[in-house]
Design an enzyme around this catalytic site. Structure first.
Site, PDB file in Angstrom:
ATOM      1  N   GLU A   8       0.851  -1.186   0.000  1.00 11.55           N
ATOM      2  CA  GLU A   8       0.000   0.000   0.000  1.00 11.55           C
ATOM      3  C   GLU A   8       0.889   1.239   0.000  1.00 11.55           C
ATOM      4  OE1 GLU A   8      -2.052   0.763   3.813  1.00 11.55           O
ATOM      5  OE2 GLU A   8      -1.457  -1.260   4.358  1.00 11.55           O
ATOM      6  N   CYS A  28      -3.246  -3.911   4.537  1.00 13.54           N
ATOM      7  CA  CYS A  28      -2.282  -4.904   5.044  1.00 13.54           C
ATOM      8  C   CYS A  28      -2.588  -6.323   4.588  1.00 13.54           C
ATOM      9  CB  CYS A  28      -2.233  -4.868   6.561  1.00 13.54           C
ATOM     10  SG  CYS A  28      -1.741  -3.282   7.200  1.00 13.54           S
ATOM     11  N   THR A  38       2.847   3.790  16.020  1.00 10.86           N
ATOM     12  CA  THR A  38       2.620   2.514  15.311  1.00 10.86           C
ATOM     13  C   THR A  38       3.140   2.577  13.863  1.00 10.86           C
ATOM     14  OG1 THR A  38       0.349   3.124  14.680  1.00 10.86           O
ATOM     15  CG2 THR A  38       0.610   1.962  16.747  1.00 10.86           C
ATOM     16  N   SER A  42     -10.761   1.191  14.306  1.00  9.24           N
ATOM     17  CA  SER A  42      -9.938   0.182  13.618  1.00  9.24           C
ATOM     18  C   SER A  42      -9.633  -0.984  14.555  1.00  9.24           C
ATOM     19  CB  SER A  42      -8.652   0.800  13.049  1.00  9.24           C
ATOM     20  OG  SER A  42      -7.736   1.128  14.064  1.00  9.24           O
ATOM     21  N   HIS A 102      -1.800 -10.467  12.194  1.00 10.46           N
ATOM     22  CA  HIS A 102      -1.319  -9.203  11.631  1.00 10.46           C
ATOM     23  C   HIS A 102      -1.055  -8.290  12.830  1.00 10.46           C
ATOM     24  CE1 HIS A 102      -0.949  -5.374   9.826  1.00 10.46           C
ATOM     25  NE2 HIS A 102      -2.102  -4.933  10.296  1.00 10.46           N
ATOM     26  N   LYS A 113      -5.094  -8.584  22.085  1.00  9.87           N
ATOM     27  CA  LYS A 113      -6.473  -8.176  22.398  1.00  9.87           C
ATOM     28  C   LYS A 113      -7.456  -9.105  21.699  1.00  9.87           C
ATOM     29  CE  LYS A 113      -5.645  -3.221  22.698  1.00  9.87           C
ATOM     30  NZ  LYS A 113      -6.305  -1.941  22.661  1.00  9.87           N
ATOM     31  N   ASN A 150       5.017  -1.385  12.602  1.00  8.07           N
ATOM     32  CA  ASN A 150       4.070  -1.888  11.615  1.00  8.07           C
ATOM     33  C   ASN A 150       4.718  -1.842  10.229  1.00  8.07           C
ATOM     34  OD1 ASN A 150       1.805  -2.769  10.268  1.00  8.07           O
ATOM     35  ND2 ASN A 150       0.466  -1.092  10.913  1.00  8.07           N
ATOM     36  N   SER A 210      -7.179  -3.109   6.587  1.00 11.30           N
ATOM     37  CA  SER A 210      -8.228  -2.120   6.824  1.00 11.30           C
ATOM     38  C   SER A 210      -9.016  -1.837   5.565  1.00 11.30           C
ATOM     39  CB  SER A 210      -7.604  -0.817   7.326  1.00 11.30           C
ATOM     40  OG  SER A 210      -7.256  -0.942   8.673  1.00 11.30           O
TER      41      SER A 210
HETATM   42  P1  HMG Z   1      -4.019   6.122  21.594  1.00 12.98           P
HETATM   43  O1  HMG Z   1      -5.310   6.818  21.713  1.00 12.98           O
HETATM   44  O2  HMG Z   1      -2.791   6.944  21.555  1.00 12.98           O
HETATM   45  O3  HMG Z   1      -3.762   5.114  22.764  1.00 12.98           O
HETATM   46  O4  HMG Z   1      -4.096   5.243  20.276  1.00 12.98           O
HETATM   47  P2  HMG Z   1      -4.736   4.640  23.946  1.00 12.98           P
HETATM   48  O5  HMG Z   1      -5.091   5.788  24.802  1.00 12.98           O
HETATM   49  O6  HMG Z   1      -5.834   3.793  23.374  1.00 12.98           O
HETATM   50  O7  HMG Z   1      -3.707   3.735  24.736  1.00 12.98           O
HETATM   51  C1  HMG Z   1      -3.161   2.599  24.150  1.00 12.98           C
HETATM   52  C2  HMG Z   1      -2.983   1.552  25.249  1.00 12.98           C
HETATM   53  O8  HMG Z   1      -1.948   1.993  26.133  1.00 12.98           O
HETATM   54  C3  HMG Z   1      -4.245   1.366  26.117  1.00 12.98           C
HETATM   55  O9  HMG Z   1      -4.292  -0.026  26.408  1.00 12.98           O
HETATM   56  C4  HMG Z   1      -3.893   2.134  27.381  1.00 12.98           C
HETATM   57  O10 HMG Z   1      -4.564   1.657  28.538  1.00 12.98           O
HETATM   58  C5  HMG Z   1      -2.405   1.863  27.478  1.00 12.98           C
HETATM   59  P3  HMG Z   1      -5.589  -0.896  25.965  1.00 12.98           P
HETATM   60  O11 HMG Z   1      -6.728  -0.350  26.722  1.00 12.98           O
HETATM   61  O12 HMG Z   1      -5.729  -0.633  24.462  1.00 12.98           O
HETATM   62  O13 HMG Z   1      -5.215  -2.295  26.284  1.00 12.98           O
HETATM   63  N1  HMG Z   1      -1.658   2.817  28.324  1.00 12.98           N
HETATM   64  C6  HMG Z   1      -0.707   2.447  29.187  1.00 12.98           C
HETATM   65  N2  HMG Z   1      -0.239   1.230  29.541  1.00 12.98           N
HETATM   66  C7  HMG Z   1       0.762   1.178  30.463  1.00 12.98           C
HETATM   67  N3  HMG Z   1       1.258   2.272  31.086  1.00 12.98           N
HETATM   68  C8  HMG Z   1       0.809   3.509  30.786  1.00 12.98           C
HETATM   69  C9  HMG Z   1      -0.224   3.642  29.788  1.00 12.98           C
HETATM   70  N4  HMG Z   1      -0.891   4.674  29.250  1.00 12.98           N
HETATM   71  C10 HMG Z   1      -1.788   4.175  28.355  1.00 12.98           C
HETATM   72  N5  HMG Z   1       1.324   4.578  31.402  1.00 12.98           N
HETATM   73  C11 HMG Z   1      -3.969   3.544  18.639  1.00 12.98           C
HETATM   74  C12 HMG Z   1      -3.663   3.914  20.081  1.00 12.98           C
HETATM   75  C13 HMG Z   1      -3.520   2.125  18.363  1.00 12.98           C
HETATM   76  C14 HMG Z   1      -5.469   3.672  18.377  1.00 12.98           C
HETATM   77  C15 HMG Z   1      -3.194   4.532  17.711  1.00 12.98           C
HETATM   78  O14 HMG Z   1      -1.824   4.361  17.870  1.00 12.98           O
HETATM   79  C16 HMG Z   1      -3.548   4.389  16.237  1.00 12.98           C
HETATM   80  O15 HMG Z   1      -4.503   4.981  15.756  1.00 12.98           O
HETATM   81  N6  HMG Z   1      -2.741   3.588  15.467  1.00 12.98           N
HETATM   82  C17 HMG Z   1      -2.979   3.336  14.048  1.00 12.98           C
HETATM   83  C18 HMG Z   1      -4.162   2.433  13.789  1.00 12.98           C
HETATM   84  C19 HMG Z   1      -3.949   1.006  14.190  1.00 12.98           C
HETATM   85  O16 HMG Z   1      -2.829   0.546  14.358  1.00 12.98           O
HETATM   86  N7  HMG Z   1      -5.046   0.235  14.294  1.00 12.98           N
HETATM   87  C20 HMG Z   1      -4.961  -1.189  14.575  1.00 12.98           C
HETATM   88  C21 HMG Z   1      -6.094  -1.990  13.945  1.00 12.98           C
HETATM   89  S1  HMG Z   1      -6.287  -1.626  12.208  1.00 12.98           S
HETATM   90  C22 HMG Z   1      -5.024  -2.535  11.417  1.00 12.98           C
HETATM   91  O17 HMG Z   1      -4.421  -3.375  12.013  1.00 12.98           O
HETATM   92  C23 HMG Z   1      -4.716  -2.188   9.991  1.00 12.98           C
HETATM   93  C24 HMG Z   1      -3.488  -1.334   9.795  1.00 12.98           C
HETATM   94  O18 HMG Z   1      -2.317  -2.108   9.971  1.00 12.98           O
HETATM   95  C25 HMG Z   1      -3.507  -0.694   8.405  1.00 12.98           C
HETATM   96  C26 HMG Z   1      -3.699  -1.576   7.197  1.00 12.98           C
HETATM   97  O19 HMG Z   1      -4.476  -2.503   7.145  1.00 12.98           O
HETATM   98  O20 HMG Z   1      -3.093  -1.205   6.186  1.00 12.98           O
HETATM   99  C27 HMG Z   1      -3.400  -0.189  10.774  1.00 12.98           C
END
Ligand code: HMG
Length: 390
Positions: free
Chosen positions: A79, A111, A152, A201, A233, A242, A275, A308
């Protein structure tokens, strides 16, 4: 006929940023990145690496002369394509000196692209048992500085040879898949950065996994006990966990422990790369194969692919006798050992140093990039590549 993965290689650029340093710079607790997201290091591609060079570097050392002669199909899942018309597969075909009597194409579905490529390759081998297919998955994950997705990001590629009577893993017949038109992550053609609805996502990833796993169980009668490990993935290493956790209650404590512990091993390479989109599932698979030394021949491995937009698939394979003898563990260790850490300031400068998009020419210095295959510039709108081993 037994068809599957005969060889598997990997490449990631020589630079990385430490996630603890990135957390400090972003005013975030380091544990959020290292535990909450589950990433330790993030690969940084220099301007001399793009999806073509990453893929070509991943394939370079796994191909022998016989492979080069027998490969008659190159399928490049990405991609991060560099051209709307010409496929990245054609560039890699030339850079690797493959037999001219081959088909070379690029496929896209976020992906999921490399999984689509593998399934296409399976069909091709079924019709042409003597041939081999080179499947590539290469990407640069870019969300932008100071964005929610920044932690990520990553860059790298996986290259696989798909053939009859493969040495590493046979792909079993049954697989279950699902398509739904959703906007969880996308990248419009005018943007070099992805747009994402992060929380949505995550939810969709889990829901796709649950759906294809349910269908797989219904259609095969198999359950978690039948698997030595399930690879996911991995957009970041917490994500697969998760999803896995939502189905663990279906099985005994022993099996739960086995799958969780093998999951952990299958995330080690991804933890220090980030990633790599199309290659991420296969990097996780490689991590399991290369780092779990007591993984038995004959083990059944499950693989969950998610792209995605979205397409998901669950499929499986059986490890072949003496598969360990056909891995490139030493080479991948060396690749990781020789990487160089950059500061957050340096990472930001590299992130901003992109190829011109206004049609101007550029000549790049490739001497600072240890990769064998590099982007050397742009001349008259044509990307130039160099294979230093020629
Ligand atoms: P965010 O809002 O920065 O993070 O976004 P958060 O507030 O959700 O926190 C992440 C985790 O850290 C949480 O744990 C918190 O509790 C924890 P969870 O509840 O999820 O288990 N946390 C802590 N833990 C320990 N000590 C601390 C602490 N503070 C917080 N002090 C998000 C995170 C992944 C959403 C963001 O980075 C993002 O948007 N990333 C890109 C999208 C993505 O990766 N999505 C995954 C699914 S989609 C997919 O896999 C396809 C993809 O690869 C693309 C494709 O297909 O081409 C993305």
């Amino acid at each position: 006929m037994n068809i599957g993965i005969d060889k598997i290689g990997f490449y990631t650029p020589h630079l990385y940023v430490d996630m603890n340093q990135l957390a400090v710079a972003r005013n975030v607790e380091p544990e959020k990145f290292t535990i909450g997201i589950g990433q330790e290091k993030m690969a940084i591609p220099p301007i001399t690496q793009d999806s073509v060079t990453l893929a070509a570097n991943a394939a370079l050392d796994i191909l022998d002369d016989r492979d080069k002669e027998q490969i008659d199909f190159v399928i490049f899942g990405t991609e991060s394509g560099i051209d709307h018309s010409k496929s990245a597969g054609v560039y890699v075909h030339e850079l690797l000196d493959l037999n001219p009597n081959a088909r070379s194409i690029e496929v896209k579905q976020a992906c999921y692209g490399a999984t689509a490529a593998i399934q296409m390759a399976k069909g091709h081998i079924a019709l042409n048992p003597e041939s081999k297919v080179l499947v590539l998955g290469a990407d640069i994950a870019r969300y932008g500085l100071n964005t929610g997705g920044e932690s990520t990001q990553g860059a790298g590629a996986v290259a696989m040879i798909i053939s009859a009577d493969p040495k590493v893993m046979i792909l079993e017949e049954k697989s279950t898949y699902l398509t739904k038109d959703i906007m969880d992550f996308w990248r419009p053609v005018y943007s070099d950065r992805a747009f994402v609805d992060g929380k949505f996502s995550n939810e969709q990833y889990i829901s796709f996994f649950q759906e294809v796993w349910k269908q797989y169980k219904e259609q095969t009668g198999r359950n978690l006990e039948d698997f030595e490990a399930i690879c996911f993935h991995l957009p970041y290493t917490k994500m697969g966990l998760k999803a896995l956790r939502t189905v663990l209650a279906e099985t005994t404590e022993d099996v739960q422990e086995r799958l969780t512990s093998n999951y952990k091993i299958s995330t080690k390479y991804n933890r220090i790369v980030g990633n790599i989109y199309t290659g991420s599932l296969y990097l996780s698979f490689l991590s399991l194969l290369e780092l779990k030394e007591d993984l038995q021949d004959g083990s059944r491995i499950g693989l969950f692919s998610y792209g995605s937009g979205a397409v998901g698939e669950f499929f499986t394979g059986i490890l072949q006798n003496n598969y360990r003898d056909h891995l490139y563990v030493q080479q991948h260790n060396q690749l990781f050992e020789e990487r160089k850490e950059v500061s957050v300031d340096e990472y930001e400068a590299i992130f901003g140093n992109t190829l011109p998009t206004d049609g101007s020419n550029i000549e790049l210095d490739v001497t600072n990039d240890p990769a064998a295959i590099c982007v050397s510039g742009i001349t008259e709108h044509m990307r130039q590549y160099v294979n230093k081993r020629r």
